[in-house]
Design a protein around this motif. Structure first.
Motif, short mmCIF file in Angstrom:
data_model
loop_
_atom_site.label_atom_id
_atom_site.label_comp_id
_atom_site.label_asym_id
_atom_site.label_seq_id
_atom_site.Cartn_x
_atom_site.Cartn_y
_atom_site.Cartn_z
N TYR A 60 11.68 -75.47 34.04
CA TYR A 60 10.33 -74.97 34.35
C TYR A 60 10.39 -73.48 34.70
O TYR A 60 9.61 -72.69 34.18
N GLU A 61 11.29 -73.11 35.57
CA GLU A 61 11.41 -71.71 35.98
C GLU A 61 11.82 -70.81 34.83
O GLU A 61 11.43 -69.64 34.76
N GLU A 62 12.60 -71.35 33.90
CA GLU A 62 13.08 -70.56 32.76
C GLU A 62 11.99 -70.31 31.72
O GLU A 62 11.86 -69.21 31.19
N ILE A 63 11.20 -71.34 31.42
CA ILE A 63 10.27 -71.19 30.29
C ILE A 63 8.81 -71.01 30.68
O ILE A 63 8.00 -70.64 29.83
N PHE A 64 8.45 -71.25 31.94
CA PHE A 64 7.04 -71.13 32.29
C PHE A 64 6.45 -69.74 32.02
O PHE A 64 5.34 -69.64 31.52
N PRO A 65 7.17 -68.65 32.29
CA PRO A 65 6.58 -67.34 31.97
C PRO A 65 6.37 -67.11 30.47
O PRO A 65 5.56 -66.29 30.06
N LEU A 66 7.07 -67.88 29.64
CA LEU A 66 6.99 -67.70 28.18
C LEU A 66 5.93 -68.56 27.51
O LEU A 66 5.72 -68.44 26.30
N VAL A 67 5.26 -69.43 28.25
CA VAL A 67 4.34 -70.39 27.63
C VAL A 67 2.93 -70.29 28.17
O VAL A 67 2.21 -71.28 28.22
N LYS B 207 9.13 -70.21 20.09
CA LYS B 207 9.36 -71.63 19.81
C LYS B 207 10.83 -71.99 19.69
O LYS B 207 11.26 -73.04 20.17
N GLU B 208 11.64 -71.13 19.09
CA GLU B 208 13.06 -71.45 18.93
C GLU B 208 13.76 -71.51 20.29
O GLU B 208 14.58 -72.40 20.54
N PHE B 209 13.46 -70.58 21.15
CA PHE B 209 14.06 -70.57 22.49
C PHE B 209 13.61 -71.78 23.30
O PHE B 209 14.41 -72.40 24.00
N ILE B 210 12.34 -72.14 23.17
CA ILE B 210 11.81 -73.29 23.91
C ILE B 210 12.48 -74.58 23.44
O ILE B 210 12.91 -75.40 24.25
N PHE C 36 15.39 -74.88 21.95
CA PHE C 36 16.79 -74.85 22.38
C PHE C 36 16.90 -75.22 23.86
O PHE C 36 17.79 -75.99 24.25
N SER C 37 16.02 -74.70 24.70
CA SER C 37 16.05 -75.01 26.13
C SER C 37 15.79 -76.49 26.39
O SER C 37 16.45 -77.10 27.24
N LEU C 38 14.84 -77.07 25.66
CA LEU C 38 14.54 -78.49 25.83
C LEU C 38 15.71 -79.37 25.40
O LEU C 38 16.13 -80.28 26.11
N LEU C 39 16.24 -79.09 24.21
CA LEU C 39 17.32 -79.92 23.67
C LEU C 39 18.62 -79.78 24.45
O LEU C 39 19.39 -80.73 24.55
N SER C 40 18.88 -78.60 25.00
CA SER C 40 20.11 -78.41 25.76
C SER C 40 20.10 -79.20 27.07
O SER C 40 21.14 -79.48 27.64
N ARG C 41 18.93 -79.57 27.55
CA ARG C 41 18.85 -80.32 28.80
C ARG C 41 18.72 -81.83 28.59
O ARG C 41 18.68 -82.59 29.56
N LEU D 108 16.78 -88.34 35.28
CA LEU D 108 15.44 -88.21 35.85
C LEU D 108 14.57 -87.21 35.09
O LEU D 108 13.36 -87.17 35.29
N SER D 109 15.18 -86.42 34.25
CA SER D 109 14.43 -85.41 33.51
C SER D 109 14.18 -85.79 32.05
O SER D 109 13.48 -85.08 31.35
N ILE D 110 14.74 -86.89 31.61
CA ILE D 110 14.64 -87.25 30.18
C ILE D 110 13.20 -87.52 29.76
O ILE D 110 12.74 -87.00 28.75
N GLU D 111 12.47 -88.34 30.51
CA GLU D 111 11.09 -88.65 30.12
C GLU D 111 10.21 -87.40 30.08
O GLU D 111 9.52 -87.18 29.08
N PRO D 112 10.23 -86.54 31.11
CA PRO D 112 9.42 -85.32 31.01
C PRO D 112 9.83 -84.42 29.85
O PRO D 112 8.97 -83.81 29.21
N LEU D 113 11.12 -84.34 29.58
CA LEU D 113 11.57 -83.51 28.46
C LEU D 113 11.06 -84.05 27.13
O LEU D 113 10.61 -83.27 26.27
#
Length: 139
Positions: free
Chosen positions: A84-91, A101-104, A106-111, A118-123
């Motif tokens: 959230y802290e990483e991508i919120f300013p970008l969206v 979109k590519e960075f977003i 990548f960030s989602l898939l890397s997590r 506990l983060s799988i469903e929100p991701l």
């Protein structure tokens, strides 16, 4: 002693579920429906969902940003908070999402890993929301 037992009378809708009105006159005006007849009357709506999808995002926003804000309130897992802290300013707007979109993705898939259960469903919900924003660019 004599015990009086009250029997519950079937309501009209309950009696119609088991009995059907015979249209012809005579003694057998009500007839019991067969099991197959009762099954045929069942109406199954396969498109119902517990999660209501909005047709349009909030004014001046996107599906992805709305979903990110919603899950920020619901999920306090460390992996999700760091995302959230990483991508919120970008969206903040849809054009920003399209540009980043590519960075977003990548960030989602890397997590997406089992250590972050506990983060799988929100991701996964965020990935679905991103696909709704990007449409054909998502593929």
């Amino acid at each position: 002693f004599r015990l009086l037992v009250k029997r519950k009378m079937a309501t009209l809708s309950e009696s119609r579920a088991v009995k059907g009105l015979n249209k012809c006159s005579g003694r057998r005006r009500f007839v019991f429906k067969t099991f197959s007849q009762r099954i045929e009357e069942i109406d199954i709506d396969v498109y119902r969902s517990l999660n209501v999808s909005k047709a349009e995002p909030s004014d001046g926003s996107s599906f992805f940003r709305d979903c990110l804000i919603e899950y920020r309130e619901l999920n306090t897992a460390e992996d999700f908070i760091s995302l959230y802290e990483e991508i919120f300013p970008l969206v903040q707007t849809l054009p920003q999402i399209i540009l980043q979109k590519e960075f977003i993705v990548f960030s989602l898939l890397s997590r997406l890993k089992m250590e972050a259960r506990l983060s799988i469903e929100p991701l996964l919900r965020l990935i679905v929301a991103l696909s709704r924003d990007l449409l054909s660019d998502f593929i």
